[in-house]
Design a protein around this motif. Structure first.
Motif, PDB file in Angstrom:
ATOM      1  N   ARG A  15       0.826  -1.371   0.090  1.00 42.05           N
ATOM      2  CA  ARG A  15       0.015   0.010   0.023  1.00 42.05           C
ATOM      3  C   ARG A  15       0.946   1.262   0.058  1.00 42.05           C
ATOM      4  NH1 ARG A  15      -4.529  -1.151  -1.947  1.00 42.05           N
ATOM      5  NH2 ARG A  15      -3.025  -2.243  -3.025  1.00 42.05           N
ATOM      6  N   THR A  16       0.259   2.429  -0.654  1.00 45.49           N
ATOM      7  CA  THR A  16       1.118   3.506  -0.429  1.00 45.49           C
ATOM      8  C   THR A  16       1.027   4.254   0.916  1.00 45.49           C
ATOM      9  OG1 THR A  16       0.430   4.072  -2.712  1.00 45.49           O
ATOM     10  CG2 THR A  16       1.219   5.958  -1.145  1.00 45.49           C
ATOM     11  N   PHE A  17       2.084   4.639   1.361  1.00 38.46           N
ATOM     12  CA  PHE A  17       2.377   4.872   2.851  1.00 38.46           C
ATOM     13  C   PHE A  17       3.072   6.076   2.809  1.00 38.46           C
ATOM     14  CE2 PHE A  17       3.380   5.407   7.240  1.00 38.46           C
ATOM     15  CZ  PHE A  17       2.573   4.943   8.018  1.00 38.46           C
ATOM     16  N   MET A  18       2.650   7.418   3.429  1.00 35.55           N
ATOM     17  CA  MET A  18       3.344   8.383   3.598  1.00 35.55           C
ATOM     18  C   MET A  18       3.339   9.160   5.014  1.00 35.55           C
ATOM     19  SD  MET A  18       3.135  11.840   1.044  1.00 35.55           S
ATOM     20  CE  MET A  18       3.264  13.603   1.877  1.00 35.55           C
ATOM     21  N   VAL A  19       4.488   9.680   5.544  1.00 36.92           N
ATOM     22  CA  VAL A  19       4.343  10.480   6.664  1.00 36.92           C
ATOM     23  C   VAL A  19       4.263  11.900   6.433  1.00 36.92           C
ATOM     24  CG1 VAL A  19       5.519  10.907   8.913  1.00 36.92           C
ATOM     25  CG2 VAL A  19       5.796   8.584   7.728  1.00 36.92           C
ATOM     26  N   CYS A  20       3.425  12.423   7.098  1.00 33.50           N
ATOM     27  CA  CYS A  20       2.963  13.897   6.738  1.00 33.50           C
ATOM     28  C   CYS A  20       4.083  15.041   7.542  1.00 33.50           C
ATOM     29  CB  CYS A  20       1.499  14.138   7.242  1.00 33.50           C
ATOM     30  SG  CYS A  20       0.968  15.655   6.305  1.00 33.50           S
ATOM     31  N   HIS A  21       5.280  14.868   7.145  1.00 33.24           N
ATOM     32  CA  HIS A  21       6.240  15.758   7.583  1.00 33.24           C
ATOM     33  C   HIS A  21       6.004  17.020   6.332  1.00 33.24           C
ATOM     34  CE1 HIS A  21       8.466  13.982  10.367  1.00 33.24           C
ATOM     35  NE2 HIS A  21       8.426  12.675   9.947  1.00 33.24           N
TER      36      HIS A  21
ATOM     37  N   LEU B 235       9.243  14.316  20.222  1.00 26.10           N
ATOM     38  CA  LEU B 235       8.821  13.895  19.091  1.00 26.10           C
ATOM     39  C   LEU B 235       7.535  14.587  18.553  1.00 26.10           C
ATOM     40  CD1 LEU B 235       8.745  10.403  20.933  1.00 26.10           C
ATOM     41  CD2 LEU B 235       9.228  10.546  18.528  1.00 26.10           C
ATOM     42  N   GLY B 236       6.922  15.429  19.213  1.00 23.65           N
ATOM     43  CA  GLY B 236       5.987  16.148  18.804  1.00 23.65           C
ATOM     44  C   GLY B 236       6.269  17.405  18.167  1.00 23.65           C
ATOM     45  N   GLY B 237       7.421  17.993  18.416  1.00 25.46           N
ATOM     46  CA  GLY B 237       7.741  19.180  17.621  1.00 25.46           C
ATOM     47  C   GLY B 237       9.200  18.921  16.868  1.00 25.46           C
ATOM     48  N   ALA B 238      10.062  18.560  17.719  1.00 28.76           N
ATOM     49  CA  ALA B 238      11.590  18.739  17.131  1.00 28.76           C
ATOM     50  C   ALA B 238      11.690  17.765  15.919  1.00 28.76           C
ATOM     51  CB  ALA B 238      12.573  18.630  18.023  1.00 28.76           C
ATOM     52  N   ILE B 239      10.738  16.701  15.765  1.00 23.94           N
ATOM     53  CA  ILE B 239      10.750  15.792  14.834  1.00 23.94           C
ATOM     54  C   ILE B 239      10.493  16.574  13.335  1.00 23.94           C
ATOM     55  CG2 ILE B 239       8.298  15.404  14.436  1.00 23.94           C
ATOM     56  CD1 ILE B 239       9.367  12.297  14.412  1.00 23.94           C
ATOM     57  N   HIS B 240       9.870  17.825  13.294  1.00 26.75           N
ATOM     58  CA  HIS B 240      10.050  18.532  12.255  1.00 26.75           C
ATOM     59  C   HIS B 240      11.374  18.864  11.765  1.00 26.75           C
ATOM     60  CE1 HIS B 240       5.604  19.339  11.321  1.00 26.75           C
ATOM     61  NE2 HIS B 240       5.716  19.444  12.491  1.00 26.75           N
ATOM     62  N   ASN B 241      12.210  19.340  12.747  1.00 32.17           N
ATOM     63  CA  ASN B 241      13.404  19.983  12.432  1.00 32.17           C
ATOM     64  C   ASN B 241      14.311  18.488  11.984  1.00 32.17           C
ATOM     65  OD1 ASN B 241      12.167  21.330  14.689  1.00 32.17           O
ATOM     66  ND2 ASN B 241      13.356  22.773  13.791  1.00 32.17           N
TER      67      ASN B 241
ATOM     68  N   HIS C 287       0.350  21.401   4.493  1.00 34.73           N
ATOM     69  CA  HIS C 287      -0.640  20.445   4.474  1.00 34.73           C
ATOM     70  C   HIS C 287      -1.337  20.117   3.150  1.00 34.73           C
ATOM     71  CE1 HIS C 287      -0.317  19.900   9.019  1.00 34.73           C
ATOM     72  NE2 HIS C 287      -0.546  18.793   8.880  1.00 34.73           N
ATOM     73  N   GLU C 288      -1.900  21.133   2.547  1.00 37.37           N
ATOM     74  CA  GLU C 288      -2.615  21.129   1.408  1.00 37.37           C
ATOM     75  C   GLU C 288      -1.518  20.423   0.446  1.00 37.37           C
ATOM     76  OE1 GLU C 288      -3.860  24.806   0.165  1.00 37.37           O
ATOM     77  OE2 GLU C 288      -5.650  25.003   1.670  1.00 37.37           O
ATOM     78  N   GLN C 289      -0.359  20.962   0.343  1.00 35.91           N
ATOM     79  CA  GLN C 289       0.720  20.354  -0.552  1.00 35.91           C
ATOM     80  C   GLN C 289       1.069  18.889  -0.422  1.00 35.91           C
ATOM     81  OE1 GLN C 289       1.684  22.420  -3.523  1.00 35.91           O
ATOM     82  NE2 GLN C 289       0.092  23.805  -2.677  1.00 35.91           N
ATOM     83  N   ALA C 290       0.966  18.368   0.780  1.00 37.33           N
ATOM     84  CA  ALA C 290       1.511  17.277   1.050  1.00 37.33           C
ATOM     85  C   ALA C 290       0.488  16.194   0.843  1.00 37.33           C
ATOM     86  CB  ALA C 290       1.771  17.066   2.724  1.00 37.33           C
ATOM     87  N   ILE C 291      -0.929  16.635   0.843  1.00 37.47           N
ATOM     88  CA  ILE C 291      -2.036  15.713   0.809  1.00 37.47           C
ATOM     89  C   ILE C 291      -2.242  15.650  -0.783  1.00 37.47           C
ATOM     90  CG2 ILE C 291      -4.545  15.623   1.023  1.00 37.47           C
ATOM     91  CD1 ILE C 291      -4.090  16.778   3.894  1.00 37.47           C
ATOM     92  N   ALA C 292      -1.940  16.616  -1.631  1.00 38.16           N
ATOM     93  CA  ALA C 292      -2.093  16.604  -2.947  1.00 38.16           C
ATOM     94  C   ALA C 292      -1.010  15.665  -3.477  1.00 38.16           C
ATOM     95  CB  ALA C 292      -1.898  18.036  -3.392  1.00 38.16           C
ATOM     96  N   HIS C 293       0.133  15.874  -2.919  1.00 38.36           N
ATOM     97  CA  HIS C 293       1.218  14.939  -3.239  1.00 38.36           C
ATOM     98  C   HIS C 293       0.823  13.437  -2.898  1.00 38.36           C
ATOM     99  CE1 HIS C 293       5.265  13.173  -3.917  1.00 38.36           C
ATOM    100  NE2 HIS C 293       5.128  12.549  -2.690  1.00 38.36           N
TER     101      HIS C 293
ATOM    102  N   GLY D 246      10.101   8.403   8.029  1.00 40.28           N
ATOM    103  CA  GLY D 246       9.255   8.544   9.262  1.00 40.28           C
ATOM    104  C   GLY D 246       9.909   7.745  10.551  1.00 40.28           C
ATOM    105  N   ALA D 247      10.478   6.559  10.131  1.00 40.13           N
ATOM    106  CA  ALA D 247      10.987   5.727  11.175  1.00 40.13           C
ATOM    107  C   ALA D 247      12.318   6.314  11.638  1.00 40.13           C
ATOM    108  CB  ALA D 247      11.102   4.238  11.024  1.00 40.13           C
ATOM    109  N   ARG D 248      13.193   6.684  10.672  1.00 41.87           N
ATOM    110  CA  ARG D 248      14.411   7.161  10.587  1.00 41.87           C
ATOM    111  C   ARG D 248      14.370   8.601  11.631  1.00 41.87           C
ATOM    112  NH1 ARG D 248      17.388   5.954   4.978  1.00 41.87           N
ATOM    113  NH2 ARG D 248      17.852   3.741   5.340  1.00 41.87           N
ATOM    114  N   ALA D 249      13.374   9.402  11.529  1.00 43.56           N
ATOM    115  CA  ALA D 249      13.249  10.501  12.241  1.00 43.56           C
ATOM    116  C   ALA D 249      12.883  10.336  13.811  1.00 43.56           C
ATOM    117  CB  ALA D 249      12.097  11.582  11.742  1.00 43.56           C
ATOM    118  N   VAL D 250      12.155   9.403  13.904  1.00 45.68           N
ATOM    119  CA  VAL D 250      11.663   8.768  15.352  1.00 45.68           C
ATOM    120  C   VAL D 250      12.890   8.257  16.176  1.00 45.68           C
ATOM    121  CG1 VAL D 250      10.526   6.962  16.674  1.00 45.68           C
ATOM    122  CG2 VAL D 250       9.372   8.209  14.680  1.00 45.68           C
ATOM    123  N   ALA D 251      13.801   7.456  15.013  1.00 47.29           N
ATOM    124  CA  ALA D 251      15.062   6.997  16.050  1.00 47.29           C
ATOM    125  C   ALA D 251      15.987   8.030  16.223  1.00 47.29           C
ATOM    126  CB  ALA D 251      15.864   6.031  14.971  1.00 47.29           C
TER     127      ALA D 251
END
Length: 336
Positions: free
Chosen positions: A116-122, A177-183, A285-291, A309-314
Motif C-alpha cells: 500500500r502507499t504509505f506516507m508520513v506527513c512531514h 517527538l511532537g515538535g523537534a521531529i519537524h526539524n 498540509h495542502e501540498q503534502a496531501i495533494a502529493h 518517518g522511522a529514521r526521524a523517530v530513531a
C-alpha cells in the motif's frame, strides 16, 4: 483511480486534512472518526460528510474507503497505521510515525509487505521556502556544506488553561517527538542521515512533567555537523518560530516557516546586503496531501516514506536518551 474515497481519523489537525482532500478534484471525504461524539457530529455537519464513527475499526471494515489519514494523538499512530495497512488502505500518517522505534519499524515492514502507499506527513518539506533552500544548497550555491542548524521555538503556556483532560496533559509525551521531529526531518532531508546526537534538556513549564527545552548537537553520516534547538517554555509575542539555516564553504542559506523567502548570504553576492529570494506562499498540509493523492493514483512511492518517518523517530529517541544519560548516543539504523 480517478475517483478516491478518503477517511480522516482524528479531528484536531485532521480538520486540515479534510479541507485539503475536499479541495482536490475526484476526492470525496466519505467518513470521519473521533472518540468525541460531539466533535464528530459537528465535523460531519460542517464538512458535509455522510459517515462518522467513534471507533476507527468500524471505519476500516468498509471496503469503499481507499485511503486514510491518521491524525490522532501520537501514541495511537502505530496501532492505527498497522490496522489500516492490514485492512488494505493507503495511509497518510501525521508525524511522528510512532513514539517508539520498534513500532516504527513494524510499520515499515507492514507497508512493504502490503504494497500500500504509505506516507508520513512531514509537511514542512512542502513549504516552498524550505524546498527552495534545499534546491539552492544541492545546486552548490553556497559551496560544500559543512553545518546546519534548525530551531523550533514555541510558547506553550496556553496549554495549562486547556485542563487535565487535554490529550497532551492527560498522557504526557516528550515534545521532541511532537515538535523537534519537524526539524529532524528537515535536517535529514537537506544534510543527510544523522548518526549520532548529544543533547541537553531543561524543564521550565511547571504544569508539564517532562523536559520542554532541548539543545542537541548532531553528527551526519557524511561527516557534517549541526545543531537542533527545541524551546517550548518561551514567553513570546509571536508564539511560534521555525528556522533552518545551512552553511557552506562559500556562504549560507536561511529560511523560516513564517516568511516565504530564502536569504542567500555570501561575500561574492552583489551589493552589501544578503539577497532575499522570494518564494510562493503555500499551505504545507495542502501540498503534502495533494502529493499523497497523486502517488496513490499513480502507484508511485511518496516523497516521505515510512522509512523516512522511522529514521526521524530513531533520531528523536536517541536525543531523548542522550539528555537523560548525559552522553552522546548513536542513532539506531533503520534499513531502507
Amino acid at each position: 483511480m480517478d475517483s478516491l474515497r478518503a477517511a480522516v481519523i482524528g479531528l484536531g489537525i485532521g480538520r486540515r486534512h479534510i479541507q485539503a482532500y475536499q479541495a482536490l478534484p475526484g476526492v470525496e471525504v466519505a467518513a470521519v472518526v473521533d472518540a468525541d461524539s460531539s466533535a464528530l457530529i459537528n465535523a460531519q455537519r460542517e464538512f458535509g460528510i455522510a459517515h462518522g464513527f467513534t471507533d476507527y475499526r468500524q471505519l476500516l471494515e468498509r471496503a469503499d474507503i481507499d485511503l486514510v489519514s491518521i491524525c490522532t494523538p501520537d501514541r495511537l499512530h502505530a496501532e492505527q497505521a498497522l490496522a489500516a495497512l492490514e485492512a488494505g488502505k493507503h495511509v497518510l500518517c501525521e508525524k511522528p510515525l510512532a513514539t517508539r522505534s520498534e513500532d516504527a519499524a513494524a510499520i515499515v515492514h507492514k507497508a512493504r509487505v502490503t504494497g500500500r502507499t504509505f506516507m508520513v506527513c512531514h509537511n514542512y518539506r512542502f513549504m516552498p521556502q524550505f524546498a527552495q533552500l534545499r534546491q539552492l544548497a544541492q545546486a552548490g550555491e553556497v559551496g560544500e556544506l559543512f553545518y546546519a542548524g534548525s530551531s523550533y521555538i514555541q510558547d506553550l503556556y496556553f496549554m495549562e488553561a486547556l485542563g487535565p483532560d487535554y490529550w497532551r496533559l492527560k498522557d504526557p509525551q516528550d515534545f521532541y517527538l511532537g515538535g523537534a521531529i519537524h526539524n529532524v526531518d528537515l535536517l535529514r532531508w537537506v544534510m543527510g542521515e544523522i548518526v549520532e546526537v548529544h543533547a541537553y534538556a531543561t524543564h521550565v513549564m511547571p504544569f508539564y512533567p517532562i523536559d520542554d527545552n532541548y539543545v542537541t548537537n548532531v553528527r551526519f553520516a557524511n561527516g557534517r555537523i549541526g545543531q537542533l534547538l527545541l524551546i517550548l517554555g518561551a514567553r513570546l509575542k509571536d508564539k511560534f518560530l521555525v528556522e533552518l539555516g545551512v552553511y557552506g564553504a562559500e556562504g549560507a542559506l536561511k529560511a523560516t516557516l513564517q516568511q516565504p523567502a530564502v536569504i542567500l548570504n555570501r561575500n561574492r553576492a552583489p551589493g552589501d546586503q544578503p539577497q532575499t529570494i522570494a518564494t510562493p506562499s503555500a499551505n504545507g498540509h495542502e501540498q503534502a496531501i495533494a502529493h499523497f493523492v497523486e502517488c496513490v493514483r499513480r502507484g508511485e512511492e511518496p516523497a516521505i516514506t515510512a522509512v523516512d518517518g522511522a529514521r526521524a523517530v530513531a533520531v528523536c529517541e536517541a536525543a531523548i536518551r542522550s539528555a537523560r544519560e548525559g552522553k552522546p548516543v548513536h542513532v539506531e539504523p533503520i534499513p531502507a
